[in-house]
Design a protein around this motif. Structure first.
Motif, mmCIF file in Angstrom:
data_model
loop_
_atom_site.group_PDB
_atom_site.id
_atom_site.type_symbol
_atom_site.label_atom_id
_atom_site.label_comp_id
_atom_site.label_asym_id
_atom_site.label_seq_id
_atom_site.Cartn_x
_atom_site.Cartn_y
_atom_site.Cartn_z
ATOM 1 N N ASP A 21 13.638 4.137 -12.034
ATOM 2 C CA ASP A 21 14.220 4.754 -13.120
ATOM 3 C C ASP A 21 15.528 3.753 -13.277
ATOM 4 O O ASP A 21 16.489 3.568 -12.348
ATOM 5 N N THR A 22 15.415 3.025 -14.346
ATOM 6 C CA THR A 22 16.549 1.926 -14.766
ATOM 7 C C THR A 22 17.971 2.509 -14.793
ATOM 8 O O THR A 22 18.779 1.900 -14.534
ATOM 9 N N HIS A 23 18.082 3.921 -15.186
ATOM 10 C CA HIS A 23 19.274 4.493 -15.443
ATOM 11 C C HIS A 23 20.076 4.852 -14.062
ATOM 12 O O HIS A 23 21.102 4.525 -13.709
ATOM 13 N N SER A 24 19.254 5.754 -13.286
ATOM 14 C CA SER A 24 19.864 6.256 -12.048
ATOM 15 C C SER A 24 19.589 5.503 -11.116
ATOM 16 O O SER A 24 20.223 5.401 -9.879
ATOM 17 N N ARG A 25 18.592 4.424 -11.247
ATOM 18 C CA ARG A 25 18.099 3.687 -9.975
ATOM 19 C C ARG A 25 17.412 4.386 -8.967
ATOM 20 O O ARG A 25 16.775 3.889 -7.805
ATOM 21 N N LEU A 26 16.873 5.565 -9.340
ATOM 22 C CA LEU A 26 16.010 6.257 -8.393
ATOM 23 C C LEU A 26 14.535 5.758 -8.436
ATOM 24 O O LEU A 26 14.070 5.461 -9.444
ATOM 25 N N CYS A 27 14.119 5.627 -7.115
ATOM 26 C CA CYS A 27 12.781 5.168 -6.815
ATOM 27 C C CYS A 27 11.875 6.339 -6.249
ATOM 28 O O CYS A 27 11.939 6.717 -5.281
ATOM 29 N N PRO A 28 11.179 6.978 -7.377
ATOM 30 C CA PRO A 28 10.182 8.109 -7.110
ATOM 31 C C PRO A 28 8.969 7.868 -6.302
ATOM 32 O O PRO A 28 8.495 8.627 -5.895
ATOM 33 N N ALA A 29 8.496 6.290 -6.207
ATOM 34 C CA ALA A 29 7.478 5.976 -5.681
ATOM 35 C C ALA A 29 7.189 4.675 -5.239
ATOM 36 O O ALA A 29 7.862 3.553 -5.884
ATOM 37 N N THR A 30 6.822 4.289 -4.212
ATOM 38 C CA THR A 30 6.455 3.090 -3.741
ATOM 39 C C THR A 30 5.040 3.310 -3.127
ATOM 40 O O THR A 30 4.813 3.974 -1.875
ATOM 41 N N ASP A 31 4.185 3.069 -3.788
ATOM 42 C CA ASP A 31 2.743 3.606 -3.393
ATOM 43 C C ASP A 31 1.651 2.558 -3.031
ATOM 44 O O ASP A 31 1.442 1.841 -3.878
ATOM 45 N N PRO A 32 1.417 2.315 -1.683
ATOM 46 C CA PRO A 32 0.572 1.221 -1.278
ATOM 47 C C PRO A 32 -0.942 1.587 -1.252
ATOM 48 O O PRO A 32 -1.344 2.637 -0.980
ATOM 49 N N ARG A 33 -1.545 0.723 -1.862
ATOM 50 C CA ARG A 33 -3.215 1.004 -1.581
ATOM 51 C C ARG A 33 -3.513 -0.678 -1.733
ATOM 52 O O ARG A 33 -3.199 -1.540 -1.741
ATOM 53 N N PHE A 34 -5.040 -0.708 -1.199
ATOM 54 C CA PHE A 34 -5.753 -2.070 -1.252
ATOM 55 C C PHE A 34 -6.142 -2.446 -2.531
ATOM 56 O O PHE A 34 -5.837 -3.520 -2.763
ATOM 57 N N THR A 35 -6.378 -1.590 -3.336
ATOM 58 C CA THR A 35 -6.763 -2.013 -4.632
ATOM 59 C C THR A 35 -6.118 -0.936 -5.898
ATOM 60 O O THR A 35 -6.122 0.217 -5.455
ATOM 61 N N TYR A 36 -5.829 -1.226 -6.824
ATOM 62 C CA TYR A 36 -5.135 -0.655 -7.893
ATOM 63 C C TYR A 36 -6.238 -0.809 -9.093
ATOM 64 O O TYR A 36 -6.577 -1.899 -9.658
ATOM 65 N N ARG A 37 -6.445 0.162 -9.845
ATOM 66 C CA ARG A 37 -7.114 0.381 -11.240
ATOM 67 C C ARG A 37 -6.153 1.163 -12.220
ATOM 68 O O ARG A 37 -5.257 1.865 -11.568
ATOM 69 N N GLY A 38 -6.220 1.133 -13.406
ATOM 70 C CA GLY A 38 -5.565 1.814 -14.265
ATOM 71 C C GLY A 38 -5.467 3.555 -13.676
ATOM 72 O O GLY A 38 -4.654 4.202 -14.132
ATOM 73 N N GLU A 39 -6.801 4.041 -13.604
ATOM 74 C CA GLU A 39 -7.018 5.251 -13.162
ATOM 75 C C GLU A 39 -6.071 5.889 -11.835
ATOM 76 O O GLU A 39 -5.376 6.920 -11.606
ATOM 77 N N ASP A 40 -5.669 4.749 -11.172
ATOM 78 C CA ASP A 40 -4.696 4.726 -9.754
ATOM 79 C C ASP A 40 -3.237 4.838 -10.211
ATOM 80 O O ASP A 40 -2.719 5.770 -9.816
ATOM 81 N N VAL A 41 -3.072 4.029 -11.314
ATOM 82 C CA VAL A 41 -1.552 4.200 -11.805
ATOM 83 C C VAL A 41 -1.349 5.465 -12.352
ATOM 84 O O VAL A 41 -0.304 5.992 -12.258
ATOM 85 N N VAL A 42 -2.248 5.981 -13.232
ATOM 86 C CA VAL A 42 -2.184 7.261 -14.000
ATOM 87 C C VAL A 42 -1.957 8.282 -12.782
ATOM 88 O O VAL A 42 -1.151 9.289 -12.776
#
Length: 158
Positions: A21-42
């Motif tokens: 979040d650019t306002h509060s600087r809160l990081c709600p996720a650092t999500d590691p995976r081997f591969t990412y697709r659009g459905e994984d982002v969702v």
């Protein structure tokens, strides 16, 4: 939202989706995976938004995971505007680039990841420290969790 790349100790590549979040600087996720697709982002966004609410706008680059039917439909259904940076212009999303640099220097360069589970655990420890213990000059030397949850609620688990 952006990706940071790293690898396991045994050489398998990791992609880490970072959400901040650019306002509060809160990081709600650092999500590691081997591969990412659009459905994984969702999937990651659904988890995050279920915890902290839906944003009005998400700034992303032009990676195939972000320029996807899945993410576009999700954004439309949730009244979220996708703000794409110009191709080849990382300065359009300078805040997430700076965040990713901190993540790399303070976490990725400091640890070997033996497995995906190990990467998740170490990234989650760093994310909690970043949100709950580390004051940021850009938000008046407060911690992000205090800016995002002014009533003192603790960080949501990921």
């Amino acid at each position: 939202m952006d990706f940071v790349h790293d690898q396991l100790a045994l050489g398998k590549k990791l992609r880490i989706l970072t959400v901040v979040d650019t306002h509060s600087r809160l990081c709600p996720a650092t999500d590691p995976r081997f591969t990412y697709r659009g459905e994984d982002v969702v999937q990651t966004l659904e988890r995050v938004c279920g915890q902290i609410g839906y944003p009005r706008t998400i700034r992303v680059d032009n990676g195939s995971e972000f320029v996807s039917r899945d993410l576009d439909l999700w954004a439309y259904a949730n009244d979220v505007t996708l703000d794409f940076s110009r191709p080849g212009k990382p300065t359009d999303n300078g805040f997430i680039e700076a965040f990713n640099s901190k993540l790399r220097s303070e976490c990725l360069n400091a640890h070997w990841f033996m497995s995906l589970a190990d990467a998740r655990e170490k990234l989650e420890d760093w994310r909690r420290h970043y949100n709950e213990d580390k004051p940021h000059s850009a938000i008046g030397y407060n911690v992000p969790i205090a800016m995002h949850y002014p009533d003192g609620v603790t960080s949501p688990s990921s």
